[in-house]
Design a protein around this motif. Sequence first.
Motif, PDB file in Angstrom:
ATOM      1  N   VAL A 181     -10.774  -7.253  -0.139  1.00  0.00           N
ATOM      2  CA  VAL A 181      -9.552  -6.471  -0.384  1.00  0.00           C
ATOM      3  C   VAL A 181      -8.395  -7.416  -0.648  1.00  0.00           C
ATOM      4  O   VAL A 181      -8.327  -8.503  -0.072  1.00  0.00           O
ATOM      5  CB  VAL A 181      -9.206  -5.609   0.860  1.00  0.00           C
ATOM      6  CG1 VAL A 181      -8.243  -4.500   0.493  1.00  0.00           C
ATOM      7  CG2 VAL A 181     -10.448  -5.044   1.495  1.00  0.00           C
ATOM      8  N   LYS A 185      -3.159  -4.650  -0.843  1.00  0.00           N
ATOM      9  CA  LYS A 185      -3.773  -3.379  -0.438  1.00  0.00           C
ATOM     10  C   LYS A 185      -3.834  -3.294   1.094  1.00  0.00           C
ATOM     11  O   LYS A 185      -3.548  -2.245   1.672  1.00  0.00           O
ATOM     12  CB  LYS A 185      -5.172  -3.248  -1.044  1.00  0.00           C
ATOM     13  CG  LYS A 185      -5.798  -1.892  -0.761  1.00  0.00           C
ATOM     14  CD  LYS A 185      -7.078  -1.665  -1.552  1.00  0.00           C
ATOM     15  CE  LYS A 185      -7.635  -0.274  -1.274  1.00  0.00           C
ATOM     16  NZ  LYS A 185      -8.854   0.015  -1.981  1.00  0.00           N
ATOM     17  N   LYS A 188      -0.367  -2.456   2.245  1.00  0.00           N
ATOM     18  CA  LYS A 188       0.029  -1.076   1.929  1.00  0.00           C
ATOM     19  C   LYS A 188      -0.616  -0.099   2.900  1.00  0.00           C
ATOM     20  O   LYS A 188       0.008   0.844   3.366  1.00  0.00           O
ATOM     21  CB  LYS A 188      -0.408  -0.724   0.495  1.00  0.00           C
ATOM     22  CG  LYS A 188       0.610  -1.089  -0.551  1.00  0.00           C
ATOM     23  CD  LYS A 188       0.143  -0.587  -1.904  1.00  0.00           C
ATOM     24  CE  LYS A 188       0.878  -1.307  -3.018  1.00  0.00           C
ATOM     25  NZ  LYS A 188       0.243  -1.115  -4.311  1.00  0.00           N
ATOM     26  N   TRP A 209     -10.815   0.480   3.701  1.00  0.00           N
ATOM     27  CA  TRP A 209     -10.518  -0.339   2.510  1.00  0.00           C
ATOM     28  C   TRP A 209     -11.001   0.338   1.238  1.00  0.00           C
ATOM     29  O   TRP A 209     -10.618  -0.039   0.137  1.00  0.00           O
ATOM     30  CB  TRP A 209     -11.126  -1.746   2.628  1.00  0.00           C
ATOM     31  CG  TRP A 209     -10.763  -2.503   3.865  1.00  0.00           C
ATOM     32  CD1 TRP A 209     -11.623  -3.173   4.678  1.00  0.00           C
ATOM     33  CD2 TRP A 209      -9.454  -2.684   4.453  1.00  0.00           C
ATOM     34  NE1 TRP A 209     -10.948  -3.745   5.745  1.00  0.00           N
ATOM     35  CE2 TRP A 209      -9.619  -3.464   5.626  1.00  0.00           C
ATOM     36  CE3 TRP A 209      -8.176  -2.252   4.114  1.00  0.00           C
ATOM     37  CZ2 TRP A 209      -8.551  -3.827   6.448  1.00  0.00           C
ATOM     38  CZ3 TRP A 209      -7.111  -2.612   4.944  1.00  0.00           C
ATOM     39  CH2 TRP A 209      -7.301  -3.384   6.081  1.00  0.00           C
ATOM     40  N   ASP A 212      -7.700   4.780  -1.440  1.00  0.00           N
ATOM     41  CA  ASP A 212      -6.542   4.449  -2.244  1.00  0.00           C
ATOM     42  C   ASP A 212      -5.320   4.649  -1.332  1.00  0.00           C
ATOM     43  O   ASP A 212      -5.111   5.753  -0.820  1.00  0.00           O
ATOM     44  CB  ASP A 212      -6.516   5.421  -3.444  1.00  0.00           C
ATOM     45  CG  ASP A 212      -5.295   5.245  -4.315  1.00  0.00           C
ATOM     46  OD1 ASP A 212      -4.335   4.617  -3.853  1.00  0.00           O
ATOM     47  OD2 ASP A 212      -5.319   5.756  -5.444  1.00  0.00           O
TER      48      ASP A 212
END
Lengths: 485, 94
Positions: A181, A185, A188, A209, A212
Amino acid sequence: MTSNDIEIVKKICLKYNYKFEDIPKWVLNHFSPKRIEDILSIEKLKTDRFKYLFTSNIWNANPSDIEQILDLDCWNNPKFLSLLTPNIWRASLQKVKEIISLNDWNDSKFSSLLTPNIWRCEVSQVKQILKLEVWDNPKFKPLLTSNIWRNNLNNVVEILELPYWQDDVYDNLLKPSIWKVTPSKVKKILALECLKDKKYKTLITPSIWNADPSEIDKILNIKQLKDPKFKNILSPNIWLLKYNQIKQILELPYWTEEKYKSLLTSNIWNKNAEEITNILSLPYWKEDQYKTLLTPTIWSSNYQEIVNILTLDVWNKPPFKDTLTSSIWNSNYQNVIDIISLPYWQDEKFTSLLSPVIWNSNPQKIKEILSMDIWNDNRFISLLTPTILCKTKSQIESLIIIAEKLDIDKYLTTSYLAKTPSHIYAINFFLNERHIPSVIDGKLHIFYNCSNATLKNKYKIDINNLIKLYPIPENFESEKKYGNI
Amino acid sequence: METFNNQDLENIINYFDLEVINKIDIDNTLLIYNYLLENGIYYANDILLGYIDLFFYHYQTFKKKFNKLVKYLGNNYLDKLENDIGLFELMHQF
């Protein structure tokens, strides 16, 4: 390469007994006949020890580097052998030497990092990753796997320096999959306010992971997921699906019907709405006989397998009549057919094994156990119960051998098989030491038949301590006594 | 109530086929495990270790079978089961 050069390479190939066709076109376009000959002439590459290293990767390597790499002493050390794969030709001699000579490899916590992926990395990056202080903290240890070499140093550092790791809630996320990842990401997802709610703690696993980040909040706010009837459905597997796919499943009309409610469990996320509809629209579920088959295990199977299994004509007659339960979804059509066709079911002594549990086994395993000679011996016939198919042949053998050695073989019951050889040995030793007979009135002493917890609670005997006190001698089981077992 | 320890886990891994272990439905197993504890079977660990096959029944089926076993064994069923865990095997017949 000119046509003349091509002819030269063909002759070189002939000289070294190598198929010209096996030389990739890009090699012929980029390298001279001399360079090709320099590689083909390396004697060590023809030896059994190194010939597996001759793959298309090798054409990129410098011929002199190849020879010197193969001559390195480190390949005599087993811990470095995992690095010796065709991927090594991505690295120069200098790089191989520098990486191998790092002192960090003397530290056992880094041994899992000695994998061919390391050749993707720059030496400086390898050094800096190994020097990171976090590796002294045991909670980061699971991250020390070869996937780390797929990332660049900045990404590794950025992920490891995130403040979230100070909170134990996120410990579950410290698994090698994090290296697949991007740091952005990870950031976030972990910054999402909705995940800070304690009720979602169990959803914070590496599966997240797959999600979205922009959909996580939307998914957790799907109104059906707040309905008590869907309470068993919220599991980390939900992250395997997109928001729309989850909505489609939750909006299916079936969930208002009582008979389908038990199917709403976390493993439903292995399916999509179309597959679920196909399965639940099968006509069988209208008949009482098949209703018990509607359990969440059905999501382990698929539409075609279900149809194939249910159309078999064995379910309405003995000996398979009572075996059709939802555990069959752990199996598949071919396995079911192969089990049904086994010859043992013609013999009455084996039909007691035909319980739904049989579908958790496979024909080879059943054959292996039921072909054991012990089943022709009356002493052991009472052990033929469905549980036996969950054991392995060697475990059954060990227990029988121990029973014979301890002279309790004539009194075995199924609870005996629920123990391990070390338990049996320790209990026997304990009784002998106190001059208590192992067999009383033709039955094994209660200590052989009761649970370990009962031994501890009721009789104040801690079986784990007993095993330590009376360990089974190493060669105790090795002298096999029983016929062919 | 006993809790699962490393030795128990080691026994499960050593004592059962990997194929069997892979087919364990954790949710269903937990429901059965807790049901046993709630019904006085404080040695649910040992039942799981010795009779993993029983945990392949769906929770509702398991409950029905357990109730039939209780009825079959009579009033002092807890004593009988405590003294011979092999009696749990009878559940396959119900």
